[in-house]
Design a protein around this motif. Structure first.
Motif, PDB file in Angstrom:
ATOM      1  N   ASP A 154       0.825  -1.207   0.000  1.00  0.00           N
ATOM      2  CA  ASP A 154       0.000   0.000   0.000  1.00  0.00           C
ATOM      3  C   ASP A 154       0.860   1.257   0.000  1.00  0.00           C
ATOM      4  O   ASP A 154       0.475   2.293  -0.557  1.00  0.00           O
ATOM      5  CB  ASP A 154      -0.923   0.004   1.223  1.00  0.00           C
ATOM      6  CG  ASP A 154      -1.993  -1.063   1.127  1.00  0.00           C
ATOM      7  OD1 ASP A 154      -2.569  -1.413   2.174  1.00  0.00           O
ATOM      8  OD2 ASP A 154      -2.262  -1.528  -0.001  1.00  0.00           O
ATOM      9  N   HIS A 155       2.024   1.168   0.642  1.00  0.00           N
ATOM     10  CA  HIS A 155       2.938   2.313   0.635  1.00  0.00           C
ATOM     11  C   HIS A 155       3.455   2.584  -0.774  1.00  0.00           C
ATOM     12  O   HIS A 155       3.612   3.747  -1.172  1.00  0.00           O
ATOM     13  CB  HIS A 155       4.111   2.075   1.583  1.00  0.00           C
ATOM     14  CG  HIS A 155       3.712   1.977   3.022  1.00  0.00           C
ATOM     15  ND1 HIS A 155       3.022   2.969   3.668  1.00  0.00           N
ATOM     16  CD2 HIS A 155       3.898   0.987   3.941  1.00  0.00           C
ATOM     17  CE1 HIS A 155       2.797   2.608   4.921  1.00  0.00           C
ATOM     18  NE2 HIS A 155       3.319   1.403   5.110  1.00  0.00           N
ATOM     19  N   THR A 158       0.677   4.352  -2.529  1.00  0.00           N
ATOM     20  CA  THR A 158       0.597   5.747  -2.089  1.00  0.00           C
ATOM     21  C   THR A 158       1.684   6.587  -2.753  1.00  0.00           C
ATOM     22  O   THR A 158       1.443   7.720  -3.202  1.00  0.00           O
ATOM     23  CB  THR A 158       0.741   5.837  -0.565  1.00  0.00           C
ATOM     24  OG1 THR A 158      -0.336   5.097   0.039  1.00  0.00           O
ATOM     25  CG2 THR A 158       0.701   7.280  -0.091  1.00  0.00           C
ATOM     26  N   SER A 162       1.091   9.641  -5.375  1.00  0.00           N
ATOM     27  CA  SER A 162       1.634  10.974  -5.090  1.00  0.00           C
ATOM     28  C   SER A 162       2.391  11.526  -6.294  1.00  0.00           C
ATOM     29  O   SER A 162       2.260  12.705  -6.643  1.00  0.00           O
ATOM     30  CB  SER A 162       2.555  10.927  -3.873  1.00  0.00           C
ATOM     31  OG  SER A 162       1.843  10.540  -2.715  1.00  0.00           O
TER      32      SER A 162
END
Length: 641
Positions: A154-155, A158, A162
């Motif tokens: 999930d990071h 993200t 971004s």
């Protein structure tokens, strides 16, 4: 709490991702090169996520295909040319229709996806992708792909989102600016439309201003008939090529008299004619011509010429003479700044303060030591000018004044010897003159009664001549001592100095019923005793040469550039013929007979010598019968020193 190696590694990955997004966001704010930003983004994505491939797919206007706008890892020739279907169940196609990132651990086993040829041909096993823009208004898709199976976190999602947000914002800003530029460009540009037969169908107001100032009716008229000179230039050839190829052409061309102008032209063809946008670029062309001329002069002058950035002090250009004189290759010289080369300036801040002075006056002359590469120095006189062409520049023209300094030293030595001679000669004359004067007075006292009328007159002439000779010798002594016997310079209050001068002249003021008006005078830097002599001589002359009327004298001061004051003494007296105005400052020059006016003929010459010692000037403006104004310039006292 103990940490595991895996946890530490994951933390480092997250920190790295955050730093990468921050750096990319900063680049987006600083750059106006969108293509470079897009490329940097895919490189960062591939590097941070440690994937072999990264892609930036732009959705084409029809919405059916993606265009591989940028990427890393793909076979040569694909980036910038390959397309991918957008309406399929490919990873990119699904990403386009959802706001959530798409994470695929195993492309082959993922039943909801159809594997596109681009991924299959490159052995892609896992991938992660996000939309760039919004579902309602998508720009495209950003993705990263690996050839070995892996689980994106999930990071990772993200981080990728971004990056996509940074790109979406930059692309939106670019689109907005392009629209504004197009709108404003079309408003400010001249425009006309031609049909297939080359007849005008429309001209806007700006077009009439530039090519039809006389207000002719052009609509319906053939362009080549109305502007025949265009046929001999590029205009006709370019317009015909645009129509034949049905492709936009852009060019610059000169239109001769009666327009006598350069134009920047963009011609857009269609099946029904040609739309032409143009603007007058004559001024820019003239600047370019001036720059070319300057470049030619730069390369051929024997002086050292340097072009300097006013803010940074960095050298932007230098001619061959400067490079040779300073001992640098041109590339080496352009890496340096003014303070690196000139001991006049302590640092960039010091240079910038001088820049402001130059800008205020447009130019300035600075004397100091442009240090050579080998560390040796030479004295130079540098003329610095402020120039605005396509931007601000400082142009410095430097001359080696080594020989000039040597001649100055020789002249100073010669002057010193001359002063010593004048002093010795005039001093040695004092003794016999005193003896002549004493014996004449003794004769007058003892034998005066024995002389007849003629004898008494002759004796009076002899005594008067001796007295005038004594005055001339005293004046010559003062003249010779101006440089050698002067006091050090210090702040001098001219108001107080003038009060003392008027006290010394009080008897003459009373006898002539004179009126002296003085405005507030400044503080200057100089030798108070010598400056007192200057103003005493100027005021005494104003009283002496007042004519038949009581003297009226006015003293005032005016601030001048480069830290100087101009002080003027104006009278309403007999005036001076313009032909004689230069001679009044020569030693022993008299414009009037001694019977009419007293004086030794050395007072104004002494004033000039004193003013020159103060690095100033003295001059007179006058007309016969209209009075005279004597003016001197003196350095202002630095109140803060």
């Amino acid at each position: 709490m103990d940490s595991t190696p895996d946890a530490d590694a994951e933390l480092r990955r997250r920190v790295r991702q955050q730093e990468a997004v921050a750096e990319l966001g900063q680049r987006a704010l600083e750059t106006d090169d969108i293509d470079r930003l897009l490329h940097e983004a895919v490189v960062v994505v591939s590097d941070v996520l440690e994937t072999e491939y990264a892609e930036l797919l732009e959705l084409l206007p029809d919405g059916d295909e993606f265009f591989l706008r940028d990427g890393v890892g793909w076979r040569e020739g694909l980036v910038g040319s390959a397309t991918v279907p957008a309406d399929t169940n490919s990873q990119a196609g699904i990403t386009l229709r959802t706001e959530a990132p798409i994470l695929v651990d195993d492309v082959e086993s993922e039943e909801r996806l159809s594997e596109p040829a681009l991924l299959a041909d490159h052995g892609v096993a896992s991938g992660i992708s996000v939309i760039v823009g919004s579902v309602d208004g998508p720009w495209g898709v950003l993705g990263a792909y690996a050839t070995e199976r892996r689980e994106f976190t999930d990071h990772d999602a993200t981080f990728l989102r971004s990056v996509a947000n940074v790109l979406a914002s930059a692309l939106e800003n670019e689109r907005t600016w392009r629209e504004l530029e197009e709108i404003y460009g079309r408003i400010s540009d001249a425009f006309f439309a031609l049909d297939e037969e080359w007849n005008f169908t429309y001209l806007n107001e700006r077009a009439h201003e530039l090519i039809n100032p006389e207000g002719r009716t052009l609509v319906g008229k053939r362009v080549w008939n109305e502007f025949p000179e265009a046929m001999g230039q590029q205009f006709k050839l370019k317009y015909e090529r645009a129509m034949y190829d049905q492709e936009t052409v852009s060019f610059e061309e000169y239109y001769p008299e009666p327009l006598d102008s350069w134009f920047e032209v963009r011609a857009y063809p269609s099946e029904t004619g040609l739309s032409v946008y143009f603007r007058d670029v004559t001024e820019r062309k003239e600047r370019e011509r001036d720059l070319e001329l300057f470049r030619t002069l730069l390369d051929h002058t024997t002086d050292s010429v340097l072009v300097i950035d006013p803010q940074s002090g960095r050298f932007l250009d230098a001619n061959e003479t400067a490079c040779r004189q300073l001992g640098y290759d041109r590339e080496e010289l352009l890496e340096l700044t003014v303070p690196d080369m000139d001991r006049v300036f302590d640092d960039i801040a010091d240079w910038r303060s001088h820049v402001e002075d130059v800008k205020a006056e447009n130019s300035m002359t600075i004397t100091g030591e442009h240090v050579r590469k080998d560390g040796t120095t030479f004295p130079a006189e540098v003329n610095v000018a402020h120039v605005e062409l396509d931007r601000e520049y400082m142009i410095a023209i430097a001359r080696d004044i080594t020989e000039h300094r040597e001649r100055e030293r020789e002249l100073e030595a010669s002057n010193e010897r001359l002063e010593q001679f004048a002093y010795a000669a005039s001093h040695d004359l004092q003794e016999p003159l005193r003896m002549v004067s004493s014996y004449l007075q003794l004769i007058e006292r003892r034998y005066g009664d024995a002389f007849d009328e003629d004898g008494e007159e002759f004796l009076a002439y002899a005594i008067d001549g001796a007295e005038r000779m004594r005055g001339m010798i005293d004046g010559l002594l003062e003249y010779s001592r101006v440089e050698t016997r002067g006091d050090p310079f210090e702040p001098v209050d001219l108001d107080r100095l003038l009060e003392n001068v008027l006290e010394d002249l009080s008897l003459q003021l009373e006898e002539t019923d004179a009126e002296v008006e003085t405005e507030s005078l400044p503080r200057v830097r100089g030798d108070a005793s010598q400056l007192r002599q200057v103003f005493q001589n100027l005021l005494a002359n104003a009283l002496e040469y007042s004519g038949d009327e009581p003297p009226r004298v006015h003293v005032e001061a005016t601030r001048r550039e480069r830290g100087r004051w101009e002080i003027s003494v104006t009278d309403e007296g007999i005036g001076i013929d313009p032909a004689d105005q230069d001679r009044v400052f020569d030693v022993f020059q008299r414009l009037h007979s001694r019977e009419e006016y007293d004086g030794t003929g050395i007072g104004l010459a002494l004033c000039e010598r004193i003013v020159e010692r103060h690095d100033g000037e003295i001059w007179v403006e006058s007309e016969p019968g209209e009075g005279s104004t004597f003016s001197v310039t003196l350095p202002a006292a630095d109140e803060s020193a």
